[in-house]
Design a protein around this motif. Structure first.
Motif, PDB file in Angstrom:
ATOM      1  N   MET A 293      22.708  16.187 -13.914  1.00 43.22           N
ATOM      2  CA  MET A 293      22.469  15.907 -12.486  1.00 43.22           C
ATOM      3  C   MET A 293      23.252  16.902 -11.631  1.00 43.22           C
ATOM      4  SD  MET A 293      21.129  12.476 -12.238  1.00 43.22           S
ATOM      5  CE  MET A 293      22.073  11.710 -10.943  1.00 43.22           C
ATOM      6  N   ILE A 294      24.484  17.169 -12.034  1.00 45.60           N
ATOM      7  CA  ILE A 294      25.311  18.105 -11.256  1.00 45.60           C
ATOM      8  C   ILE A 294      24.734  19.519 -11.370  1.00 45.60           C
ATOM      9  CG2 ILE A 294      27.623  19.079 -10.935  1.00 45.60           C
ATOM     10  CD1 ILE A 294      28.777  16.462 -12.085  1.00 45.60           C
ATOM     11  N   LEU A 295      24.345  19.899 -12.601  1.00 41.65           N
ATOM     12  CA  LEU A 295      23.798  21.249 -12.807  1.00 41.65           C
ATOM     13  C   LEU A 295      22.612  21.502 -11.880  1.00 41.65           C
ATOM     14  CD1 LEU A 295      23.789  21.694 -16.713  1.00 41.65           C
ATOM     15  CD2 LEU A 295      25.233  22.893 -15.057  1.00 41.65           C
ATOM     16  N   SER A 296      21.747  20.509 -11.748  1.00 40.90           N
ATOM     17  CA  SER A 296      20.540  20.764 -10.962  1.00 40.90           C
ATOM     18  C   SER A 296      20.844  20.888  -9.467  1.00 40.90           C
ATOM     19  CB  SER A 296      19.469  19.706 -11.230  1.00 40.90           C
ATOM     20  OG  SER A 296      20.007  18.446 -11.026  1.00 40.90           O
ATOM     21  N   GLN A 297      22.010  20.393  -9.035  1.00 39.30           N
ATOM     22  CA  GLN A 297      22.391  20.592  -7.627  1.00 39.30           C
ATOM     23  C   GLN A 297      23.205  21.862  -7.432  1.00 39.30           C
ATOM     24  OE1 GLN A 297      24.326  16.941  -5.945  1.00 39.30           O
ATOM     25  NE2 GLN A 297      23.813  16.116  -7.951  1.00 39.30           N
ATOM     26  N   LEU A 298      23.734  22.367  -8.542  1.00 37.58           N
ATOM     27  CA  LEU A 298      24.697  23.471  -8.451  1.00 37.58           C
ATOM     28  C   LEU A 298      24.018  24.833  -8.292  1.00 37.58           C
ATOM     29  CD1 LEU A 298      27.773  24.025  -8.659  1.00 37.58           C
ATOM     30  CD2 LEU A 298      27.513  24.112 -11.153  1.00 37.58           C
ATOM     31  N   GLY A 299      22.743  24.931  -8.677  1.00 39.55           N
ATOM     32  CA  GLY A 299      22.060  26.213  -8.528  1.00 39.55           C
ATOM     33  C   GLY A 299      20.877  26.330  -9.465  1.00 39.55           C
ATOM     34  N   THR A 300      20.434  27.573  -9.669  1.00 34.99           N
ATOM     35  CA  THR A 300      19.305  27.842 -10.554  1.00 34.99           C
ATOM     36  C   THR A 300      19.797  27.866 -11.997  1.00 34.99           C
ATOM     37  OG1 THR A 300      18.324  29.196  -8.832  1.00 34.99           O
ATOM     38  CG2 THR A 300      17.449  29.476 -11.061  1.00 34.99           C
ATOM     39  N   VAL A 301      19.235  26.981 -12.809  1.00 37.89           N
ATOM     40  CA  VAL A 301      19.680  26.860 -14.201  1.00 37.89           C
ATOM     41  C   VAL A 301      18.786  27.731 -15.092  1.00 37.89           C
ATOM     42  CG1 VAL A 301      20.082  25.272 -16.123  1.00 37.89           C
ATOM     43  CG2 VAL A 301      20.488  24.502 -13.759  1.00 37.89           C
ATOM     44  N   VAL A 302      19.397  28.675 -15.789  1.00 33.58           N
ATOM     45  CA  VAL A 302      18.681  29.592 -16.666  1.00 33.58           C
ATOM     46  C   VAL A 302      19.043  29.289 -18.117  1.00 33.58           C
ATOM     47  CG1 VAL A 302      18.324  32.006 -17.301  1.00 33.58           C
ATOM     48  CG2 VAL A 302      18.722  31.401 -14.901  1.00 33.58           C
ATOM     49  N   PHE A 303      18.039  28.960 -18.910  1.00 36.19           N
ATOM     50  CA  PHE A 303      18.263  28.665 -20.336  1.00 36.19           C
ATOM     51  C   PHE A 303      18.071  29.947 -21.134  1.00 36.19           C
ATOM     52  CE2 PHE A 303      15.984  26.484 -24.173  1.00 36.19           C
ATOM     53  CZ  PHE A 303      17.071  26.760 -25.010  1.00 36.19           C
ATOM     54  N   LEU A 304      19.137  30.412 -21.767  1.00 36.12           N
ATOM     55  CA  LEU A 304      19.078  31.574 -22.644  1.00 36.12           C
ATOM     56  C   LEU A 304      18.731  31.055 -24.029  1.00 36.12           C
ATOM     57  CD1 LEU A 304      22.297  33.351 -21.326  1.00 36.12           C
ATOM     58  CD2 LEU A 304      19.929  33.739 -20.593  1.00 36.12           C
ATOM     59  N   ARG A 305      17.458  31.192 -24.413  1.00 30.46           N
ATOM     60  CA  ARG A 305      16.985  30.566 -25.650  1.00 30.46           C
ATOM     61  C   ARG A 305      17.117  31.530 -26.827  1.00 30.46           C
ATOM     62  NH1 ARG A 305      11.292  27.820 -25.077  1.00 30.46           N
ATOM     63  NH2 ARG A 305      10.649  29.972 -24.823  1.00 30.46           N
ATOM     64  N   VAL A 306      17.635  30.990 -27.919  1.00 33.09           N
ATOM     65  CA  VAL A 306      17.943  31.832 -29.067  1.00 33.09           C
ATOM     66  C   VAL A 306      17.391  31.153 -30.325  1.00 33.09           C
ATOM     67  CG1 VAL A 306      20.226  30.795 -29.548  1.00 33.09           C
ATOM     68  CG2 VAL A 306      19.900  33.220 -29.909  1.00 33.09           C
ATOM     69  N   THR A 307      16.968  31.944 -31.311  1.00 32.38           N
ATOM     70  CA  THR A 307      16.468  31.347 -32.560  1.00 32.38           C
ATOM     71  C   THR A 307      17.629  31.061 -33.516  1.00 32.38           C
ATOM     72  OG1 THR A 307      16.189  33.507 -33.575  1.00 32.38           O
ATOM     73  CG2 THR A 307      14.264  32.585 -32.461  1.00 32.38           C
ATOM     74  N   ARG A 308      17.355  30.212 -34.503  1.00 31.71           N
ATOM     75  CA  ARG A 308      18.405  29.859 -35.468  1.00 31.71           C
ATOM     76  C   ARG A 308      18.898  31.099 -36.224  1.00 31.71           C
ATOM     77  NH1 ARG A 308      17.129  29.298 -40.853  1.00 31.71           N
ATOM     78  NH2 ARG A 308      18.728  27.739 -41.241  1.00 31.71           N
ATOM     79  N   GLU A 309      17.992  32.045 -36.507  1.00 29.09           N
ATOM     80  CA  GLU A 309      18.372  33.246 -37.260  1.00 29.09           C
ATOM     81  C   GLU A 309      19.437  34.047 -36.495  1.00 29.09           C
ATOM     82  OE1 GLU A 309      15.192  32.191 -36.942  1.00 29.09           O
ATOM     83  OE2 GLU A 309      15.088  31.570 -39.043  1.00 29.09           O
ATOM     84  N   THR A 310      19.215  34.200 -35.206  1.00 29.81           N
ATOM     85  CA  THR A 310      20.188  34.954 -34.402  1.00 29.81           C
ATOM     86  C   THR A 310      21.513  34.215 -34.332  1.00 29.81           C
ATOM     87  OG1 THR A 310      18.400  35.892 -33.109  1.00 29.81           O
ATOM     88  CG2 THR A 310      20.583  35.980 -32.119  1.00 29.81           C
ATOM     89  N   VAL A 311      21.447  32.894 -34.169  1.00 30.14           N
ATOM     90  CA  VAL A 311      22.681  32.107 -34.113  1.00 30.14           C
ATOM     91  C   VAL A 311      23.443  32.261 -35.430  1.00 30.14           C
ATOM     92  CG1 VAL A 311      23.656  29.781 -33.958  1.00 30.14           C
ATOM     93  CG2 VAL A 311      21.741  30.415 -32.497  1.00 30.14           C
ATOM     94  N   LEU A 312      22.727  32.124 -36.549  1.00 29.69           N
ATOM     95  CA  LEU A 312      23.382  32.220 -37.863  1.00 29.69           C
ATOM     96  C   LEU A 312      24.056  33.575 -38.040  1.00 29.69           C
ATOM     97  CD1 LEU A 312      20.729  30.524 -40.191  1.00 29.69           C
ATOM     98  CD2 LEU A 312      22.945  29.616 -39.500  1.00 29.69           C
ATOM     99  N   GLU A 313      23.346  34.609 -37.638  1.00 31.55           N
ATOM    100  CA  GLU A 313      23.883  35.963 -37.777  1.00 31.55           C
ATOM    101  C   GLU A 313      25.110  36.170 -36.884  1.00 31.55           C
ATOM    102  OE1 GLU A 313      20.685  38.900 -37.499  1.00 31.55           O
ATOM    103  OE2 GLU A 313      22.119  40.092 -36.331  1.00 31.55           O
ATOM    104  N   ARG A 314      25.010  35.716 -35.650  1.00 33.51           N
ATOM    105  CA  ARG A 314      26.105  35.963 -34.702  1.00 33.51           C
ATOM    106  C   ARG A 314      27.334  35.104 -34.963  1.00 33.51           C
ATOM    107  NH1 ARG A 314      23.012  36.380 -28.875  1.00 33.51           N
ATOM    108  NH2 ARG A 314      21.742  38.182 -29.391  1.00 33.51           N
ATOM    109  N   LEU A 315      27.113  33.914 -35.503  1.00 40.56           N
ATOM    110  CA  LEU A 315      28.258  32.998 -35.640  1.00 40.56           C
ATOM    111  C   LEU A 315      28.788  32.895 -37.066  1.00 40.56           C
ATOM    112  CD1 LEU A 315      27.382  30.071 -33.195  1.00 40.56           C
ATOM    113  CD2 LEU A 315      28.619  32.180 -32.768  1.00 40.56           C
ATOM    114  N   LYS A 316      28.279  33.766 -37.943  1.00 37.39           N
ATOM    115  CA  LYS A 316      28.771  33.749 -39.315  1.00 37.39           C
ATOM    116  C   LYS A 316      30.281  34.018 -39.321  1.00 37.39           C
ATOM    117  CE  LYS A 316      25.926  35.784 -42.197  1.00 37.39           C
ATOM    118  NZ  LYS A 316      25.351  37.043 -42.686  1.00 37.39           N
ATOM    119  N   GLY A 317      31.027  33.114 -39.933  1.00 36.42           N
ATOM    120  CA  GLY A 317      32.476  33.331 -40.032  1.00 36.42           C
ATOM    121  C   GLY A 317      33.247  33.013 -38.767  1.00 36.42           C
TER     122      GLY A 317
END
Ligand code: S3P
Length: 169
Positions: A91-115
């Protein structure tokens, strides 16, 4: 609604680096809820989870959001991956401004967060499974609160910002 741009998305989506680029380009200030909480607590997020527990961290997120709603306009705001999960926060986010969802696939997450050792939620025995579960639960929530969605895999921060700017006009 205020004039802030709020970046939401999963851990590893690049909220901070894209936020830095975006803020530079628009000559706006970049604020990051994790950093604001860390500064106030005088310790990193991982230590807050360890010493005070996740519930205390989640309460701090809502506290920071409320303060931003009171005193912040015209900034780029990057928020922790779990913050949009609370309805009150959405509720607060929607009053705070334009909300942009940076969507990422599981493969990218796995690669970036390994370790990665800085995300307490991914320190268990099977982080890959945890990432799958969290993504399945969270992506529909991110989509529901977002005003705009951008797929970020294989794109540089500069390309993503250019895409957002182009669509704005
Ligand atoms: C969390 C994401 C982290 C941080 C905390 C919890 C989450 O932020 O707030 O570790 O629940 O997804 P980033 O999304 O910036 O990694």
């Amino acid at each position: 609604m205020k004039d802030n741009i709020i970046l939401i998305g999963f851990m590893g989506a690049g909220k901070t680096s894209i936020g830095e680029h975006y803020a530079n380009q628009l000559k706006k200030v970049l604020l990051d809820t994790d950093h604001l909480i860390e500064t106030a607590a005088g310790m990193p997020v991982s230590q807050i989870f360890e010493t005070r527990g996740e519930a205390a961290f989640r309460a701090a997120e809502t506290g920071v959001l409320k303060r931003l709603l009171e005193d912040t306009d015209d900034a780029v705001i990057s928020v922790g991956g779990g913050l949009p999960l609370r309805e009150e926060n959405r509720m607060i986010l929607s009053q705070l401004g334009t909300v942009v969802f940076l969507r990422v696939t599981r493969e990218t997450v796995l690669e970036r967060l390994k370790g990665d050792t800085t995300r307490p939620l991914l320190q268990g025995d099977d982080p890959d499974k945890k990432i799958d579960e969290l993504l399945a639960h969270r992506n529909p929530i991110y989509e529901a609160v977002a005003h705009r969605i951008v797929d970020v895999d294989d794109k540089t921060p500069a390309e993503i910002v250019a895409e957002l700017e182009k669509r704005q006009r």
